[in-house]
Each structure stands twice: as C-alpha cells, then as structure tokens.
Design a protein around this motif. Structure first.
Motif, PDB file in Angstrom:
ATOM      1  N   GLY A 149       0.703  -1.135  -0.250  1.00  0.00           N
ATOM      2  CA  GLY A 149      -0.041  -0.050   0.063  1.00  0.00           C
ATOM      3  C   GLY A 149       0.793   1.379   0.118  1.00  0.00           C
ATOM      4  N   MET A 150       1.867   1.072  -0.279  1.00  0.00           N
ATOM      5  CA  MET A 150       2.976   2.209  -0.132  1.00  0.00           C
ATOM      6  C   MET A 150       2.783   2.948  -1.623  1.00  0.00           C
ATOM      7  SD  MET A 150       6.437   0.786   1.790  1.00  0.00           S
ATOM      8  CE  MET A 150       7.269   2.215   1.588  1.00  0.00           C
ATOM      9  N   LEU A 151       3.035   4.506  -1.611  1.00  0.00           N
ATOM     10  CA  LEU A 151       2.773   5.190  -2.973  1.00  0.00           C
ATOM     11  C   LEU A 151       4.233   5.811  -3.218  1.00  0.00           C
ATOM     12  CD1 LEU A 151      -0.704   6.634  -2.186  1.00  0.00           C
ATOM     13  CD2 LEU A 151      -0.227   4.688  -3.291  1.00  0.00           C
ATOM     14  N   SER A 152       4.326   6.228  -4.485  1.00  0.00           N
ATOM     15  CA  SER A 152       5.394   7.081  -4.585  1.00  0.00           C
ATOM     16  C   SER A 152       5.202   8.338  -4.377  1.00  0.00           C
ATOM     17  CB  SER A 152       5.373   7.200  -6.489  1.00  0.00           C
ATOM     18  OG  SER A 152       5.774   6.110  -6.896  1.00  0.00           O
ATOM     19  N   GLY A 153       6.302   9.030  -3.746  1.00  0.00           N
ATOM     20  CA  GLY A 153       6.114  10.049  -2.961  1.00  0.00           C
ATOM     21  C   GLY A 153       6.237  10.020  -1.476  1.00  0.00           C
ATOM     22  N   ASP A 154       6.171   8.689  -0.907  1.00  0.00           N
ATOM     23  CA  ASP A 154       6.219   8.488   0.447  1.00  0.00           C
ATOM     24  C   ASP A 154       7.496   8.768   0.866  1.00  0.00           C
ATOM     25  OD1 ASP A 154       3.506   7.920   0.850  1.00  0.00           O
ATOM     26  OD2 ASP A 154       3.680   5.640   0.839  1.00  0.00           O
ATOM     27  N   LYS A 155       7.798   9.141   1.948  1.00  0.00           N
ATOM     28  CA  LYS A 155       9.190   9.445   2.535  1.00  0.00           C
ATOM     29  C   LYS A 155       9.388   8.210   3.783  1.00  0.00           C
ATOM     30  CE  LYS A 155      10.659  13.444   3.205  1.00  0.00           C
ATOM     31  NZ  LYS A 155      10.940  14.859   3.729  1.00  0.00           N
ATOM     32  N   ILE A 156      10.276   7.290   3.164  1.00  0.00           N
ATOM     33  CA  ILE A 156      10.728   6.242   4.354  1.00  0.00           C
ATOM     34  C   ILE A 156      11.342   6.891   5.434  1.00  0.00           C
ATOM     35  CG2 ILE A 156      11.499   4.006   4.805  1.00  0.00           C
ATOM     36  CD1 ILE A 156      10.799   3.184   2.062  1.00  0.00           C
ATOM     37  N   ILE A 157      10.960   6.697   6.626  1.00  0.00           N
ATOM     38  CA  ILE A 157      11.576   7.316   7.845  1.00  0.00           C
ATOM     39  C   ILE A 157      12.299   6.062   8.756  1.00  0.00           C
ATOM     40  CG2 ILE A 157      10.814   9.750   7.702  1.00  0.00           C
ATOM     41  CD1 ILE A 157       8.678   8.594   9.704  1.00  0.00           C
ATOM     42  N   LYS A 158      11.548   5.134   8.710  1.00  0.00           N
ATOM     43  CA  LYS A 158      12.308   4.075   9.651  1.00  0.00           C
ATOM     44  C   LYS A 158      11.958   2.628   9.175  1.00  0.00           C
ATOM     45  CE  LYS A 158      11.157   6.130  14.182  1.00  0.00           C
ATOM     46  NZ  LYS A 158      12.655   6.072  14.585  1.00  0.00           N
ATOM     47  N   ILE A 159      12.967   1.738   9.363  1.00  0.00           N
ATOM     48  CA  ILE A 159      12.839   0.451   8.770  1.00  0.00           C
ATOM     49  C   ILE A 159      13.127  -0.354  10.147  1.00  0.00           C
ATOM     50  CG2 ILE A 159      13.449  -1.499   7.392  1.00  0.00           C
ATOM     51  CD1 ILE A 159      13.910   0.481   5.040  1.00  0.00           C
ATOM     52  N   ASP A 179      14.033 -11.804   1.780  1.00  0.00           N
ATOM     53  CA  ASP A 179      13.073 -12.941   2.142  1.00  0.00           C
ATOM     54  C   ASP A 179      12.642 -12.809   3.412  1.00  0.00           C
ATOM     55  OD1 ASP A 179      11.080 -14.805   1.418  1.00  0.00           O
ATOM     56  OD2 ASP A 179      12.693 -16.507   1.557  1.00  0.00           O
ATOM     57  N   GLU A 180      12.289 -11.645   4.143  1.00  0.00           N
ATOM     58  CA  GLU A 180      11.854 -11.666   5.312  1.00  0.00           C
ATOM     59  C   GLU A 180      10.832 -10.468   5.695  1.00  0.00           C
ATOM     60  OE1 GLU A 180      15.046 -10.634   8.225  1.00  0.00           O
ATOM     61  OE2 GLU A 180      16.473 -11.874   7.163  1.00  0.00           O
ATOM     62  N   ASP A 181      10.088 -10.477   6.576  1.00  0.00           N
ATOM     63  CA  ASP A 181       9.245  -9.447   6.882  1.00  0.00           C
ATOM     64  C   ASP A 181       9.890  -8.284   7.530  1.00  0.00           C
ATOM     65  OD1 ASP A 181       6.792 -10.837   6.013  1.00  0.00           O
ATOM     66  OD2 ASP A 181       6.403 -11.729   8.078  1.00  0.00           O
ATOM     67  N   ILE A 182       9.475  -7.078   6.938  1.00  0.00           N
ATOM     68  CA  ILE A 182      10.114  -5.894   7.589  1.00  0.00           C
ATOM     69  C   ILE A 182       8.964  -4.918   7.781  1.00  0.00           C
ATOM     70  CG2 ILE A 182      12.436  -6.109   6.478  1.00  0.00           C
ATOM     71  CD1 ILE A 182      11.619  -3.958   4.447  1.00  0.00           C
ATOM     72  N   PHE A 183       9.401  -3.890   8.985  1.00  0.00           N
ATOM     73  CA  PHE A 183       8.356  -3.040   9.382  1.00  0.00           C
ATOM     74  C   PHE A 183       8.757  -1.883   8.888  1.00  0.00           C
ATOM     75  CE2 PHE A 183       8.506  -6.740  12.176  1.00  0.00           C
ATOM     76  CZ  PHE A 183       7.242  -7.037  12.090  1.00  0.00           C
ATOM     77  N   VAL A 184       8.095  -0.747   7.932  1.00  0.00           N
ATOM     78  CA  VAL A 184       8.288   0.212   7.521  1.00  0.00           C
ATOM     79  C   VAL A 184       7.461   1.487   8.056  1.00  0.00           C
ATOM     80  CG1 VAL A 184       8.815   1.660   5.292  1.00  0.00           C
ATOM     81  CG2 VAL A 184       9.226  -1.011   5.373  1.00  0.00           C
ATOM     82  N   THR A 185       8.126   2.551   8.278  1.00  0.00           N
ATOM     83  CA  THR A 185       7.302   3.597   8.833  1.00  0.00           C
ATOM     84  C   THR A 185       7.499   4.762   7.706  1.00  0.00           C
ATOM     85  OG1 THR A 185       7.622   2.953  11.168  1.00  0.00           O
ATOM     86  CG2 THR A 185       6.886   5.310  10.410  1.00  0.00           C
ATOM     87  N   VAL A 186       6.350   5.385   7.088  1.00  0.00           N
ATOM     88  CA  VAL A 186       6.541   6.418   6.204  1.00  0.00           C
ATOM     89  C   VAL A 186       5.914   7.780   6.580  1.00  0.00           C
ATOM     90  CG1 VAL A 186       6.718   4.672   4.313  1.00  0.00           C
ATOM     91  CG2 VAL A 186       4.342   5.778   4.783  1.00  0.00           C
ATOM     92  N   ASP A 187       6.412   8.715   5.910  1.00  0.00           N
ATOM     93  CA  ASP A 187       5.955  10.028   6.113  1.00  0.00           C
ATOM     94  C   ASP A 187       5.134  10.526   4.882  1.00  0.00           C
ATOM     95  OD1 ASP A 187       5.067  12.874   6.114  1.00  0.00           O
ATOM     96  OD2 ASP A 187       6.919  13.264   7.281  1.00  0.00           O
ATOM     97  N   ARG A 188       3.776  10.499   4.787  1.00  0.00           N
ATOM     98  CA  ARG A 188       2.945  10.806   3.615  1.00  0.00           C
ATOM     99  C   ARG A 188       2.199  11.986   3.810  1.00  0.00           C
ATOM    100  NH1 ARG A 188      -1.049   6.291   1.934  1.00  0.00           N
ATOM    101  NH2 ARG A 188       1.009   5.159   1.140  1.00  0.00           N
ATOM    102  N   ASN A 189       2.958  13.352   3.234  1.00  0.00           N
ATOM    103  CA  ASN A 189       2.311  14.387   3.488  1.00  0.00           C
ATOM    104  C   ASN A 189       1.955  14.877   4.914  1.00  0.00           C
ATOM    105  OD1 ASN A 189       2.424  14.786   0.548  1.00  0.00           O
ATOM    106  ND2 ASN A 189       0.645  13.764   0.406  1.00  0.00           N
TER     107      ASN A 189
END
Length: 371
Positions: A149-159, A179-189
C-alpha cells in the motif's frame, strides 16, 4: 595495474593473518622456521632472527611454518623427544591460542579500518529517502512496497525501528533482510503510516529488495558522521560485529536459491574488485580512496576471520577446536581419525575453491562479452 594493486592489498591482509600466528607462536615459545607471503616456489627469502622470511610465487595465501608442526603422530604416541620449542612441545591451550591468533588479527584489522573511517569521516552521494514505486516505470518488476500500500512520494523514515535519513541507508537496511518481513514507517504528506511487507530476494546477490527507486532529483553530497578517538574505537567494534552478523546471514541465503556462481567471488574476482575499488576511490581524492579501500579490506578481513574459524581440517578452526577439547577433556584426536577427517576437509575446501573459480569464470566471461 588493477590486478597488481589488488594483489598488494590482498597480500597485506594475508600478512596480517600470518603475523597473528607468528606473534602467538613467539609468545608461546614455539620457534617459527619460515614465514611466507604467497604459496608455492619461493621467489625471495632472507633469514632473520632464526626465521626464513619468504615471498612465494602464487600471490594468494601464505603460511607460518612452525617447528615440529608435522610431528602429530609422535606427540600422540607420547614421544618424550618432542622439543619444548616445537608446536607440540607446548600446552594444548597455547596451540589453541596460536590457531586463533590468525583470525583474531583479521578481526582486529577490521576494527582498525572502521575506526579510521569513523575518525576521519567521509563524503558520499545519495538521494533522499523519498521513494518511487518501481512498477510505475518497470511494470514487469514486482514491488512488495506497492503490494503493502505504499505510494510514490512516500518518505521512508524508519525500517525495523531504525531511522532512515537517505536512500543509501534505505538500500542497506532492505538489502540485509532478504525474504523477510520488515516494518516500514513512512511520512505521507505529514501523516505517519506503518506498513509490514515481505522483501523479495535478488537471486544474483542474495540481497533483499522491495521494488522502490530513489528520486534522482534529490541526489546530493552528504557527510558521514565523524567521531572522536574513543567513540571511533567503539564504532570500529560495532561495525565489525555488524559485518560479521551480515556475513553469516549472507551465507545462510546460499541455501535459499541464490545463484552461487554469481554471488560467490573467488580469489581472481576479489583481487580485481579490490584493485578497482582502490583505483576508483583514489581517483576521487585521497580521503575517498582511503575510505573505499579500508571498507573493502574490512569486508575481506571479516570473511577471512569467519572462514578460518570453521572447524575444518587445514583451517585454523579445526586446530582451535581440537586443542580446546584436549585442554578441557584431555582427549586427543588419533592420527588415523585426523587423517580421515583431513582428507574430508581437503575435499570440502577444494570443492569450495572450484565453486569460487567457476564464479570468477562466469563473472569475467560476462564482463568480456559485455565489451
């Protein structure tokens, strides 16, 4: 010229490894009869302080020949004629120390390399942490980020709770989790969103990927953090342990369907890559060259540390293991069992060497065809 530069730097790492064995032997009272950089026929040699110092024909490898190193059967059979300054004339724990000292020297060199890098700092170029979804430009690719569900323009701030400041850090963190699950935090506007996604694995390199690209317009020079003397030492240990962890993790990906001929480098490719790294690094400036070479040499040094501690005969790890068992339990490996295991060990090493050479052949063939 590139190959010659690579051989010089690789020879230095071998020298560091064998120097560890030499120092430990001297401290343990074992006479070193010969010390060689390279294998095979001796090209140059000079005797100094009772040791024959040599440079041999084949530039890969080296050895520290200790007195009585081959007297295993005499030692096992309780021959009292074993001299005190010979390899089997010292206690088992001293032999374990001698075996461990070589890999330890490679470990310490890696710490030193990262210490210098942290101390002097460096400039690198990277795009920002704003992403573009790769499938928008390359529909044939898969994007785990888009699936989540991530979009172009998202800013990844944490992994995985680790702060991400630019695309270089993003790439490194994703690559280390194939080949692992990762947890990503993004800043969307201005809105903070969290996603869980499963990384794909690049079959050629074993690295993780999530199907995102950088925003090339945000490419700029960035300064790596510089540390004071003592914090830089701590950074040296941190980076070395982290590299050991990533190296062991990388080995595990070989059992997940990675193309071994592409992902495993042999001596020829390592030498070439080291030479190219030095050449391109120093062409960009002295500090850049130092940082590039030290980074690559630290990687190779950690690889030597790990490889040589494997409990396989003809490697240091086997000597360390059997000597510790003898020191603690008083058990000795019989000459017959030792010979059988050694033949198995030689077969394993030969197989790995042939695999690495086939990888080198594949790599250089593709390089030649590309030209």
């Amino acid at each position: 010229m590139t190959i010659i530069i690579g051989i010089i730097f690789l020879g230095f790492l071998v020298f560091i490894h064998e120097l560890g064995h030499f120092a430990a032997s001297s401290l343990s009272g074992v006479k070193v009869e010969a010390f060689s950089i390279g294998m095979g026929p001796v090209l140059l040699h000079k005797e100094w302080h009772g040791t024959d110092w040599r440079i041999s024909l084949l530039p890969f490898g080296g050895y520290c020949a200790m007195k009585g190193e081959q007297d295993f059967e005499e030692f096992y059979n309780g021959n009292t004629a074993v001299e005190k300054d010979s390899f089997y004339g010292v206690k088992a724990i001293s032999r374990a120390f001698i075996g461990f000292a070589g890999p330890l020297s490679n470990f310490l060199f890696s710490v030193f390399a990262f210490f210098v890098i942290a101390l002097i700092g460096y400039t690198y170029y990277s795009a920002g942490n704003t992403i573009r979804i790769a499938t928008e430009e390359y529909p044939e690719l898969h994007s785990a980020a888009a699936d989540a569900g991530m979009l172009s323009g998202d800013k990844i701030i944490k992994i995985n709770s680790k702060d991400i400041a630019d695309f270089s850090e993003l790439y490194t963190e994703v690559a280390s989790h194939p080949d692992e699950d990762i947890f990503v935090t993004v800043d969307r506007n201005g809105e903070i969103l969290n996603f869980t996604l499963h990384t794909d694995m690049n079959k050629s390199t074993g690295e993780g990927k999530i199907g995102v690209m950088s925003d090339s317009a945000s490419l700029e020079a960035r300064e790596a953090q510089r540390y004071g003397f003592f914090p830089a030492i701590g950074r040296g240990f941190y980076e070395t342990f982290n590299l050991i962890y990533l190296s062991l993790k990388g080995i595990s990906t070989l059992f997940k369907g990675v193309n071994i001929s592409e992902s495993v480098a042999g001596p020829a490719r390592i030498t070439s890559m080291l030479g190219e790294t030095a050449k391109s690094g120093f062409s960009a400036g002295f500090k850049s060259g130092i940082v590039s070479v030290l980074n690559f040499m630290a990687l190779i040094s950690v690889s030597l540390f790990i490889m040589n501690l494997l409990p396989i005969p003809i490697l240091d790890g086997f000597l360390v293991f059997t000597s510790i068992v003898e020191a603690i339990f008083g058990l000795k490996v019989s000459p017959k069992a030792r010979n059988v295991v050694q033949y198995i060990g030689i077969a394993i090493i030969a197989g790995l060497f042939m695999l690495a050479l086939s990888g080198d052949f594949h790599y250089f063939s593709e390089l030649i065809n590309a030209k």
